[in-house]
Design a protein around this motif. Structure first.
Motif, PDB file in Angstrom:
ATOM      1  N   MET A 184       0.825  -1.201   0.000  1.00 38.11           N
ATOM      2  CA  MET A 184       0.000   0.000   0.000  1.00 38.11           C
ATOM      3  C   MET A 184       0.863   1.256   0.000  1.00 38.11           C
ATOM      4  O   MET A 184       0.623   2.201  -0.756  1.00 38.11           O
ATOM      5  N   ILE A 185       1.890   1.268   0.863  1.00 36.28           N
ATOM      6  CA  ILE A 185       2.774   2.429   0.937  1.00 36.28           C
ATOM      7  C   ILE A 185       3.488   2.660  -0.390  1.00 36.28           C
ATOM      8  O   ILE A 185       3.574   3.788  -0.892  1.00 36.28           O
ATOM      9  N   MET A 186       4.013   1.578  -0.975  1.00 32.30           N
ATOM     10  CA  MET A 186       4.755   1.710  -2.234  1.00 32.30           C
ATOM     11  C   MET A 186       3.842   2.089  -3.392  1.00 32.30           C
ATOM     12  O   MET A 186       4.264   2.790  -4.321  1.00 32.30           O
ATOM     13  N   ALA A 187       2.596   1.645  -3.343  1.00 32.53           N
ATOM     14  CA  ALA A 187       1.648   2.052  -4.386  1.00 32.53           C
ATOM     15  C   ALA A 187       1.405   3.552  -4.323  1.00 32.53           C
ATOM     16  O   ALA A 187       1.347   4.234  -5.360  1.00 32.53           O
ATOM     17  N   VAL A 188       1.297   4.087  -3.106  1.00 32.99           N
ATOM     18  CA  VAL A 188       1.118   5.535  -2.940  1.00 32.99           C
ATOM     19  C   VAL A 188       2.365   6.282  -3.403  1.00 32.99           C
ATOM     20  O   VAL A 188       2.273   7.291  -4.115  1.00 32.99           O
ATOM     21  N   ALA A 219      -2.890  -6.611  -7.045  1.00 32.02           N
ATOM     22  CA  ALA A 219      -3.939  -6.003  -6.231  1.00 32.02           C
ATOM     23  C   ALA A 219      -3.826  -4.488  -6.153  1.00 32.02           C
ATOM     24  O   ALA A 219      -4.843  -3.781  -6.178  1.00 32.02           O
ATOM     25  N   PHE A 220      -2.601  -3.969  -6.064  1.00 30.64           N
ATOM     26  CA  PHE A 220      -2.412  -2.534  -5.811  1.00 30.64           C
ATOM     27  C   PHE A 220      -2.131  -1.703  -7.067  1.00 30.64           C
ATOM     28  O   PHE A 220      -2.393  -0.492  -7.060  1.00 30.64           O
ATOM     29  N   ALA A 221      -1.579  -2.301  -8.104  1.00 30.03           N
ATOM     30  CA  ALA A 221      -1.262  -1.532  -9.316  1.00 30.03           C
ATOM     31  C   ALA A 221      -2.482  -0.830  -9.910  1.00 30.03           C
ATOM     32  O   ALA A 221      -2.359   0.316 -10.388  1.00 30.03           O
ATOM     33  N   PRO A 222      -3.674  -1.449  -9.907  1.00 28.15           N
ATOM     34  CA  PRO A 222      -4.842  -0.736 -10.448  1.00 28.15           C
ATOM     35  C   PRO A 222      -5.162   0.562  -9.731  1.00 28.15           C
ATOM     36  O   PRO A 222      -5.751   1.469 -10.332  1.00 28.15           O
ATOM     37  N   THR A 223      -4.782   0.677  -8.448  1.00 28.10           N
ATOM     38  CA  THR A 223      -5.046   1.930  -7.739  1.00 28.10           C
ATOM     39  C   THR A 223      -4.200   3.067  -8.313  1.00 28.10           C
ATOM     40  O   THR A 223      -4.611   4.230  -8.277  1.00 28.10           O
TER      41      THR A 223
END
Length: 226
Positions: A45-49, A131-135
């Motif tokens: 989550m942190i790295m996606a942000v 899971a996180f790349a689409p965000t």
């Protein structure tokens, strides 16, 4: 840095009451492997942000370059608006997604390097990425939408990103209602890789991101560039 503490992260989390509030209680009381998977989800989550920040900056650079007059020579040539906008959008998506992927790869290498018992399979990081790349795509889509329709409002994208990080990372600590997290894409990612990837959410987030981009392209082709 984050990968280097994998061998002791279980003990750290078990003895830290604050982190027990941030992370799921079920994971705190489970095996060390499960705690690591939960920790990887927080890292994801942190790295996606962090990956989203330069991606949005790249898209917003379009309005900045236009205001500074950097694009006057481009407008004077036979360069379509779609091609111009695509250059900024493609650069933003590339920076965000690849930066996120490389960050996870670094955690994988460092984490398994220091673990003395067992390791975390590469598949766990692949699931986290899916899971996180689409965000990232969703947030870039929001930036494209505002830059295309109302570039003066592109600061709303930063508010959205800040709100998403705040509710997802500190939501458990502050005991926020579940619906406050679900107002952003991060609120629908679950605790992957501890949980399974919900591909329905993945496809919906990507579709929303692409739809926002289409709206942005539509607005950019019709608004006054002066």
């Amino acid at each position: 840095m984050l990968g280097s503490i994998f061998d002791t992260v279980g003990d750290i989390l078990k003895s830290n009451p604050t982190m027990q509030l941030v992370m799921q209680k079920s994971a705190i009381h489970s095996a060390n492997h499960q705690i690591l998977l939960n920790f990887i989800s927080i890292i994801g989550m942190i790295m996606a942000v962090l990956g989203t920040i330069p991606a949005v900056m790249s898209v917003n650079k379009l309005h900045g370059d236009q205001q500074r007059g950097y694009l006057e020579n481009v407008y004077a040539k036979a360069v379509s608006r779609n091609r111009l906008l695509t250059g900024y959008v493609a650069n933003g998506v590339e920076i965000g997604v690849l930066g996120f992927a490389v960050g996870l790869l670094g955690v994988d290498v460092a984490g398994n390097w220091v673990l003395t018992q067992g390791d975390i399979g590469f598949a766990a990081y692949v699931k986290t990425f899916i899971a996180f790349a689409p965000t990232i795509i969703l947030t870039v889509g929001l930036a494209v939408c505002f830059n295309g329709i109302a570039p003066k409002l592109n600061g709303i994208t930063w508010l959205y990103l800040g709100y998403a990080f705040f509710t997802s990372y500190l939501g458990g600590l502050l005991k926020l209602p579940a619906w406050t997290k679900q107002l952003t894409g991060l609120g629908w990612t679950k605790m992957v890789p501890l949980d399974k990837v919900n591909y329905s959410y993945v496809f919906v987030l990507i579709a929303l991101g692409l739809l926002l981009m289409v709206i942005g392209y539509w607005g950019f082709n019709r608004r006054d560039l002066s």
